[in-house]
Design an enzyme around this catalytic site. Sequence first.
Site, mmCIF file in Angstrom:
data_model
loop_
_atom_site.group_PDB
_atom_site.id
_atom_site.type_symbol
_atom_site.label_atom_id
_atom_site.label_comp_id
_atom_site.label_asym_id
_atom_site.label_seq_id
_atom_site.Cartn_x
_atom_site.Cartn_y
_atom_site.Cartn_z
ATOM 1 N N ASP A 205 0.891 -1.237 0.090
ATOM 2 C CA ASP A 205 -0.093 0.057 0.024
ATOM 3 C C ASP A 205 1.003 1.362 -0.036
ATOM 4 O O ASP A 205 1.074 1.704 1.125
ATOM 5 C CB ASP A 205 -0.923 -0.040 1.024
ATOM 6 C CG ASP A 205 -2.123 -0.992 0.821
ATOM 7 O OD1 ASP A 205 -2.310 -1.599 -0.305
ATOM 8 O OD2 ASP A 205 -2.911 -1.043 1.683
ATOM 9 N N HIS A 337 -10.262 -5.944 8.494
ATOM 10 C CA HIS A 337 -9.663 -6.694 7.826
ATOM 11 C C HIS A 337 -9.315 -8.083 8.561
ATOM 12 O O HIS A 337 -8.540 -8.801 8.313
ATOM 13 C CB HIS A 337 -8.255 -6.290 7.218
ATOM 14 C CG HIS A 337 -8.338 -5.088 6.414
ATOM 15 N ND1 HIS A 337 -9.289 -4.679 5.579
ATOM 16 C CD2 HIS A 337 -7.744 -3.799 6.596
ATOM 17 C CE1 HIS A 337 -9.174 -3.609 4.742
ATOM 18 N NE2 HIS A 337 -8.241 -2.914 5.821
ATOM 19 N N HIS A 366 -4.444 -0.737 9.916
ATOM 20 C CA HIS A 366 -3.768 0.719 10.029
ATOM 21 C C HIS A 366 -3.611 0.981 11.404
ATOM 22 O O HIS A 366 -4.064 1.968 12.133
ATOM 23 C CB HIS A 366 -4.491 1.966 9.241
ATOM 24 C CG HIS A 366 -4.454 1.704 7.850
ATOM 25 N ND1 HIS A 366 -5.615 2.254 7.183
ATOM 26 C CD2 HIS A 366 -4.008 0.944 7.078
ATOM 27 C CE1 HIS A 366 -5.466 1.913 5.904
ATOM 28 N NE2 HIS A 366 -4.628 1.149 5.864
HETATM 29 FE FE LIG Z 1 -4.159 -2.754 2.538
#
Ligand SMILES: [Fe+2]
Length: 474
Positions: A205, A337, A366
């Site tokens: 990312d 996630h 994150h």
């Molecule tokens: Fe990601």
Amino acid sequence: MGELGFSSSSSFTTFRFADFVVVLCLVLNAVVICNGGKTSSFVRKVEKTIDMPLDSDVFQVPPGYNAPQQVHITQGDHVGEAVIVSWVTVDEPGSNTVLYWSENSNKKKKAEGKFNTYKFYNYTSGYIHHCTIRNLEFNTKYYYVVGIGHTERKFWFTTPPEVGIDVPYTFGLIGDLGQSFDSNRTLTHYEMNGQKGQAVLFVGDLSYADNYPNHDNVRWDTWARFVERSVAYQPWIWTAGNHEIDFAPEIGETKPFKPFLHRYHVPYKASESTSPLWYSIKRASAYIIILSSYSAYGKYTPQYQWLENELPKVNRSETPWLIVLMHSPWYNSYNYHYMEGETMRVMYEPWFVKYSVDVVFAGHVHAYERSERVSNIAYNVINGLCTPVKDQSAPVYITIGDGGNLEGLANNMTEPQPPYSAYREASFGHAMFDIKNRTHAYYSWHRNQDGYAVEADTVWFFNRYWRQMVDSTN
Ligand SMILES: [Fe+2]
């Protein structure tokens, strides 16, 4: 009857007492089982994470006609004797040549590269140059110049020491960086870290350009200009994340990973991979395997076959430290996630335990999290053994997706903290993996809110092959 009644009552009492003991044991056991690791008490102030505007100084285009911009390097072969230099020119293709020389010599050498371009919806890229410089000396500082014939720009890098068993080396760890004000803080903290990272293991990312309308690829350019201040001088080892997929059939873009693969070249052929999305490198005393969470990984697939052949090649007497990078974590206790990495875990976790992987770094979530050494490989659908267990042959799993992109922090955790989770905190930051020798590596995680030298989470890693004992947080 009376006796029977007494007897019956007695066995009832006995049963109830036994029942009580069982329940007590279960409760006590549950207390032990539910006693996960540490959820940090540090609470980061809730602030919106916004991207830096296009006219920010960190995105500045270098002055001069056809000046090379977005300069970045990565390892260019399997052992660290080659470097891939990449840059973009916008006015015209210009020269593909990289001029380079070692600090100990005035003799300038040339390497020739190639350039490509791509279109993405209504965006046309600049001329993206890639040039591999080969046969470099180990452990040597080199200067290099790009933009020959127009505006020249000069940078430098230091090659790694020759691959070997007790070779110290310091890796930085950054993930899910993006280009927000927080991203800038993360990169600055990495640069200012006194441990001096020599290469970055980037867990996917990069730019988050796909969060813009039509995946505005101008944000791929701005990202590359933003990180140039680090990646032009030390290699970043690339892992593909979901924000690299750029699959957008609604605007006619159906070739996954198109911008990423045009912009970021990796030495995948050197490890006999058939795709730049999974490959391996050796660097100093580390063997680093990069996997793709977003490519097929089931049985018989190219990635599966490659990994199956790859793991037995790792010689721990040459590279004692076995590190795996991937984007989607296998062990994650945030409500973001959650279990997305589960299917890949099912496929590959038995191998990671068998081959004593030291540590797995992932991003995607994150926030920050470090696991215990656990495995969950006993489960076979009918036996019910579906709880991760402590396993000293298993890797430590670290989620380092806390680079600070515009999507903001993951601050909602599953409660109670599961036993596999050793430390977790919803803050932005970066980490360092500082290999000392074949047995010891010092790991530290640094949150952006602290001074540059502050370590929020630290562990002494003991190598799984050379010294399989419990890692120390002291
Ligand atoms: Fe990601």
